[in-house]
Design a protein around this motif. Structure first.
Motif, short mmCIF file in Angstrom:
data_model
loop_
_atom_site.label_atom_id
_atom_site.label_comp_id
_atom_site.label_asym_id
_atom_site.label_seq_id
_atom_site.Cartn_x
_atom_site.Cartn_y
_atom_site.Cartn_z
N VAL A 9 0.88 -1.13 -0.15
CA VAL A 9 0.18 0.09 -0.05
C VAL A 9 1.04 1.17 0.13
N GLY A 10 2.19 1.32 0.70
CA GLY A 10 2.94 2.32 0.66
C GLY A 10 3.69 2.61 -0.29
N GLN A 11 3.45 1.87 -1.51
CA GLN A 11 4.20 1.89 -2.68
C GLN A 11 3.40 2.57 -3.53
N LEU A 12 1.92 2.96 -3.52
CA LEU A 12 1.01 3.59 -4.29
C LEU A 12 0.98 5.02 -3.71
N PRO A 13 0.72 6.07 -4.79
CA PRO A 13 0.36 7.22 -4.19
C PRO A 13 -0.70 7.45 -3.36
N ASN A 14 -0.63 8.30 -2.31
CA ASN A 14 -1.88 8.52 -1.55
C ASN A 14 -3.02 9.05 -2.31
N ARG A 15 -4.23 8.69 -1.97
CA ARG A 15 -5.38 8.81 -2.76
C ARG A 15 -6.53 9.02 -1.77
N PRO A 16 -7.33 9.67 -2.10
CA PRO A 16 -8.73 9.86 -0.84
C PRO A 16 -9.24 8.66 -0.68
N VAL A 17 -9.26 7.60 -1.66
CA VAL A 17 -9.82 6.19 -1.28
C VAL A 17 -8.57 5.40 -1.31
N ARG A 18 -8.32 4.36 -0.26
CA ARG A 18 -7.44 3.71 -0.25
C ARG A 18 -7.62 2.67 -1.41
N PRO A 19 -6.41 1.86 -1.74
CA PRO A 19 -6.32 0.81 -2.68
C PRO A 19 -7.28 -0.21 -2.38
N ARG A 20 -7.86 -0.79 -3.50
CA ARG A 20 -8.73 -1.80 -3.17
C ARG A 20 -7.46 -3.11 -2.89
N LEU A 21 -7.97 -3.91 -2.01
CA LEU A 21 -7.20 -5.09 -1.43
C LEU A 21 -7.72 -6.41 -2.32
N VAL A 22 -7.02 -7.00 -2.85
CA VAL A 22 -7.40 -8.41 -3.45
C VAL A 22 -6.27 -9.58 -3.21
#
Length: 376
Positions: free
Chosen positions: A183-196
């Motif tokens: 998760v820390g490797q992706l840019p911060n967004r208002p909505v956190r990454p989808r976890l699959v």
């Protein structure tokens, strides 16, 4: 005096004297690829054109699977961990489908004087492919060794598989931290990454027969779901995650567990997802199904869909996972026959996610492989 006689003489089990690290196997050079795939799929009705397709995946990486190298790295780390604990047990390496084959390794171990061997499988799961088939590997290897070494009849050898470990806290914690790093490797967004979460798909018929008779089946699927839920909780996602499948093979007319990871990425893109973290919870190391299906096919699908995409690490190189293997060895090396925990988390129907045969030779009615259709 035989091993069995010696056990009776001292009135207690004889301690295990070696460890067999048992894995799937993979080709080491291009000439190995087709024979390896034929070993894997023998009797399964897989059409030749499917073997050709999968062979291209291996050839994309020079005809070499990373699995043997990764296993050797884990074995080296495990040896160091055992030494640090003062545990003097040699660790041998054997495979189901490619060299070093388990049959050859068992003969090597017997000739080196080992008679009671703990077997660590690189599958954390129950079910036929994840558990029972490893016991079949052990039985086949012992039969082959007995044929090659007649003295085994008077001085027997015992190999015992260690229990499933998908629920162990160290397994969950290592994967949870891998998700947090991803998760820390992706840019911060208002909505956190989808976890699959992903795991290796299996035929639906096999899924129905996984587990002890009368248990309702789906043991492997339920275990993967429970492990994914525990990892998601550890990573701070609570119950917000998806579970999908990957790496199906076999005849196209045979249904397997779905949805496939790439199909699911298409769905989440239409639902407005912008970023995805994929956690291969079903795999302990980055072997071909991970580096091809996730790092190539799924990554390319995500790029085409405009999804930010990161694949979480597997746990094979995590020191906690190596310590977990050593913990299992430590738990049973004194001679106790490995058995699964008496109580495990249950599902919504109240069914325990364990197996009465966990760590022991499987009963005739536990995880019976589904009858495979003839190839047409």
């Amino acid at each position: 005096m035989t091993t069995a006689d010696a056990s009776k003489a001292v009135g207690s089990p004889i301690a295990f004297d070696a460890v067999l690290f048992l894995s799937f196997g993979g080709p080491d050079e291009p000439a190995d690829v087709r024979p390896f795939l034929e070993n894997v799929t023998r009797g399964r009705g897989v059409p030749p054109e499917r073997l050709d397709e999968v062979a291209e995946h291996y050839l994309h990486f020079g005809g070499v699977s990373p699995i043997n190298r990764l296993n050797l790295e884990m074995i080296d780390s495990l040896r160091g961990e055992l030494v640090s604990r003062g545990v003097d047990l040699p660790v041998f390496f054997g495979n189901r489908n490619w060299h070093p084959m388990i049959e050859d390794t068992v003969v090597e171990m017997y000739r080196a004087g080992h008679r009671r061997v703990l077997v660590f499988p690189t599958s954390a799961w129950g079910g036929y492919s994840g558990c029972r088939q490893y016991n079949e590997d052990i039985g086949r290897a012992l039969s082959a060794a007995t044929a090659a070494l007649p003295e085994i009849a008077s001085d027997p050898m015992l190999l015992r598989k260690l229990p499933q470990y998908w629920h162990e806290p160290s397994f969950v914690e290592a994967f949870g931290d891998a998700v947090i790093r991803a998760v820390g490797q992706l840019p911060n967004r208002p909505v956190r990454p989808r976890l699959v979460f992903t795991a290796h798909s299996i035929p639906v018929a096999a899924d129905r027969s996984d587990g002890p008779a009368g248990s309702g089946g789906q043991l492997y699927q339920r275990q993967v779901s429970a492990a994914a839920a525990a990892v998601a909780e550890k990573a701070g996602y609570g119950t917000e995650f998806d579970l999908v499948w990957q790496s199906r093979s076999g005849p196209p007319q045979v249904p397997w567990l779905e949805p496939d990871i790439c199909d699911h990425l298409e769905i989440v893109a239409t639902q407005g997802a912008e970023q995805v973290v994929v956690c291969p919870v079903g795999f302990v190391s980055d072997h071909l199904e991970v580096v091809w299906d996730l790092d190539n096919e799924a990554a390319e699908t995500a790029e085409r869909l405009g999804l930010g995409y990161v694949r979480a690490d597997t746990v094979g190189t995590d020191t906690r996972f190596i310590a977990l293997i050593a913990d299992l060895i430590d738990r049973y090396r004194g001679g106790e026959v490995p058995t699964g925990p008496t109580s495990l988390p249950g599902d919504d129907a109240g069914r325990e996610l364990g197996c009465a045969d966990n760590g022991s030779t499987c009963r005739a009615v536990c995880c019976v492989p589904a009858r495979r259709p003839a190839r047409t």
